[in-house]
Design a protein around this motif. Structure first.
Motif, mmCIF file in Angstrom:
data_model
loop_
_atom_site.group_PDB
_atom_site.id
_atom_site.type_symbol
_atom_site.label_atom_id
_atom_site.label_comp_id
_atom_site.label_asym_id
_atom_site.label_seq_id
_atom_site.Cartn_x
_atom_site.Cartn_y
_atom_site.Cartn_z
ATOM 1 N N VAL A 149 44.634 -45.702 25.252
ATOM 2 C CA VAL A 149 44.887 -44.354 24.717
ATOM 3 C C VAL A 149 46.228 -44.320 23.991
ATOM 4 C CG1 VAL A 149 45.374 -41.960 25.383
ATOM 5 C CG2 VAL A 149 43.389 -43.142 26.344
ATOM 6 N N LEU A 150 47.262 -44.901 24.600
ATOM 7 C CA LEU A 150 48.582 -44.902 23.969
ATOM 8 C C LEU A 150 48.570 -45.654 22.638
ATOM 9 C CD1 LEU A 150 50.832 -45.483 27.111
ATOM 10 C CD2 LEU A 150 50.672 -43.396 25.741
ATOM 11 N N ILE A 151 47.853 -46.767 22.598
ATOM 12 C CA ILE A 151 47.768 -47.533 21.352
ATOM 13 C C ILE A 151 46.974 -46.769 20.299
ATOM 14 C CG2 ILE A 151 46.773 -49.609 20.302
ATOM 15 C CD1 ILE A 151 47.506 -51.083 22.924
ATOM 16 N N ALA A 152 45.837 -46.211 20.694
ATOM 17 C CA ALA A 152 44.934 -45.564 19.739
ATOM 18 C C ALA A 152 45.477 -44.245 19.200
ATOM 19 C CB ALA A 152 43.568 -45.339 20.387
ATOM 20 N N PHE A 153 46.040 -43.412 20.083
ATOM 21 C CA PHE A 153 46.384 -42.062 19.669
ATOM 22 C C PHE A 153 47.874 -41.830 19.399
ATOM 23 C CE2 PHE A 153 42.411 -41.536 22.135
ATOM 24 C CZ PHE A 153 41.625 -41.062 21.104
ATOM 25 N N PHE A 154 48.722 -42.727 19.887
ATOM 26 C CA PHE A 154 50.150 -42.524 19.690
ATOM 27 C C PHE A 154 50.787 -43.624 18.845
ATOM 28 C CE2 PHE A 154 49.078 -40.173 23.531
ATOM 29 C CZ PHE A 154 49.616 -38.925 23.225
ATOM 30 N N ASN A 155 49.931 -44.483 18.272
ATOM 31 C CA ASN A 155 50.382 -45.548 17.376
ATOM 32 C C ASN A 155 51.505 -46.406 17.961
ATOM 33 O OD1 ASN A 155 48.527 -44.990 15.373
ATOM 34 N ND2 ASN A 155 49.854 -43.464 14.417
ATOM 35 N N ILE A 156 51.421 -46.678 19.267
ATOM 36 C CA ILE A 156 52.375 -47.591 19.894
ATOM 37 C C ILE A 156 51.846 -49.005 19.684
ATOM 38 C CG2 ILE A 156 53.453 -48.287 22.071
ATOM 39 C CD1 ILE A 156 53.141 -45.385 22.997
ATOM 40 N N THR A 157 52.712 -49.905 19.292
ATOM 41 C CA THR A 157 52.280 -51.260 18.994
ATOM 42 C C THR A 157 51.807 -51.984 20.256
ATOM 43 O OG1 THR A 157 52.931 -53.391 18.086
ATOM 44 C CG2 THR A 157 54.657 -52.106 19.135
ATOM 45 N N ILE A 159 52.035 -55.015 20.873
ATOM 46 C CA ILE A 159 53.004 -56.056 21.224
ATOM 47 C C ILE A 159 53.912 -55.581 22.353
ATOM 48 C CG2 ILE A 159 54.958 -57.402 20.345
ATOM 49 C CD1 ILE A 159 53.509 -57.365 17.601
ATOM 50 N N LEU A 160 54.279 -54.303 22.338
ATOM 51 C CA LEU A 160 55.115 -53.751 23.398
ATOM 52 C C LEU A 160 54.439 -53.919 24.758
ATOM 53 C CD1 LEU A 160 57.556 -52.059 24.402
ATOM 54 C CD2 LEU A 160 56.152 -50.044 23.962
ATOM 55 N N PHE A 161 53.143 -53.640 24.826
ATOM 56 C CA PHE A 161 52.427 -53.744 26.094
ATOM 57 C C PHE A 161 52.246 -55.198 26.518
ATOM 58 C CE2 PHE A 161 51.156 -49.601 24.414
ATOM 59 C CZ PHE A 161 51.603 -48.808 25.462
ATOM 60 N N ILE A 162 52.096 -56.080 25.555
ATOM 61 C CA ILE A 162 51.993 -57.509 25.882
ATOM 62 C C ILE A 162 53.304 -57.995 26.485
ATOM 63 C CG2 ILE A 162 51.740 -59.826 24.892
ATOM 64 C CD1 ILE A 162 49.802 -58.522 22.831
ATOM 65 N N VAL A 163 54.410 -57.621 25.874
ATOM 66 C CA VAL A 163 55.724 -58.021 26.388
ATOM 67 C C VAL A 163 55.963 -57.409 27.770
ATOM 68 C CG1 VAL A 163 58.216 -57.806 26.005
ATOM 69 C CG2 VAL A 163 56.713 -58.419 24.104
ATOM 70 N N LEU A 164 55.655 -56.114 27.925
ATOM 71 C CA LEU A 164 55.833 -55.465 29.230
ATOM 72 C C LEU A 164 54.951 -56.098 30.303
ATOM 73 C CD1 LEU A 164 56.080 -51.689 28.190
ATOM 74 C CD2 LEU A 164 57.921 -53.175 29.018
ATOM 75 N N ALA A 165 53.727 -56.443 29.946
ATOM 76 C CA ALA A 165 52.821 -57.091 30.905
ATOM 77 C C ALA A 165 53.345 -58.474 31.291
ATOM 78 C CB ALA A 165 51.419 -57.192 30.320
ATOM 79 N N ALA A 166 53.884 -59.215 30.319
ATOM 80 C CA ALA A 166 54.445 -60.532 30.617
ATOM 81 C C ALA A 166 55.639 -60.405 31.558
ATOM 82 C CB ALA A 166 54.843 -61.248 29.330
#
Length: 180
Positions: A149-157, A159-166
């Motif tokens: 939802v954050l990626i689709a509707f708020f245009n958050i990249t 990559i941020l979630f990949i880095v945070l997950a790592a």
């Protein structure tokens, strides 16, 4: 049979008979690699999928590289990669030669429309199985939905979630290791 040839033929068979891309290939790869050939156990396969998803490129090819390398080193990775991509390449090449003549054919259009629901099922099945095997329960499903939802509707990249997950995975691993 020579292991290299066996690796190539295994992935060529999977690549030749799978519609829908990499995620549709996952259940076939799992069946062959884990159940039939025993090249990886269940946990190694889940780990290879995690690596394949985090690396750039198609998941099926990345998984093929991992399986080939684990089974027979660098040459094994080459054999599995060629096996995974060569059938698709040849099929697309043949289709491209004739597509101009058949693209407006009503039967071709209807065939592609008929295949779509099956492809969705082929993609959904391994996702469900991976979640089940990884121990994801109903309350853990909130995180990927929230991220989507954050990626689709708020245009958050993403990559941020990949880095945070790592970072989260590293911290979780260190905390788990410290508690042993």
């Amino acid at each position: 049979m020579n292991l290299y040839l066996e690796l190539f033929l295994c992935f060529a068979k999977i690549g030749a008979f799978t519609l829908g891309g990499g995620y549709a290939m996952v259940p076939l790869i799992e069946k062959e690699v884990v159940d039939n050939k025993g090249w990886l156990d269940k946990q190694e396969f889940i780990d290879s999928l995690a690596l394949a998803q985090s690396a750039p490129g198609p998941i099926a090819v990345n998984t093929a590289v991992f399986v080939g390398y684990k089974s027979a080193g660098f040459l094994g990775a080459i054999c599995t990669t060629l096996g995974a991509i060569l059938p698709s390449f040849l099929i697309i090449l043949i289709i491209a030669l004739f597509f101009r003549d058949i693209k407006d054919n009503i039967y071709v259009e209807k065939s592609f429309k008929a295949i779509r629901p099956a492809i969705v099922a082929l993609i959904a099945t391994p996702l469900y199985r991976m979640g089940k095997n990884a121990g994801i329960n109903k309350k853990n499903i909130i995180i990927p939905i929230l991220v989507a939802v954050l990626i689709a509707f708020f245009n958050i990249t993403p990559i941020l979630f990949i880095v945070l997950a790592a970072i989260g995975g590293i911290v979780y691993g260190k905390v788990k290791e410290a508690n042993k």
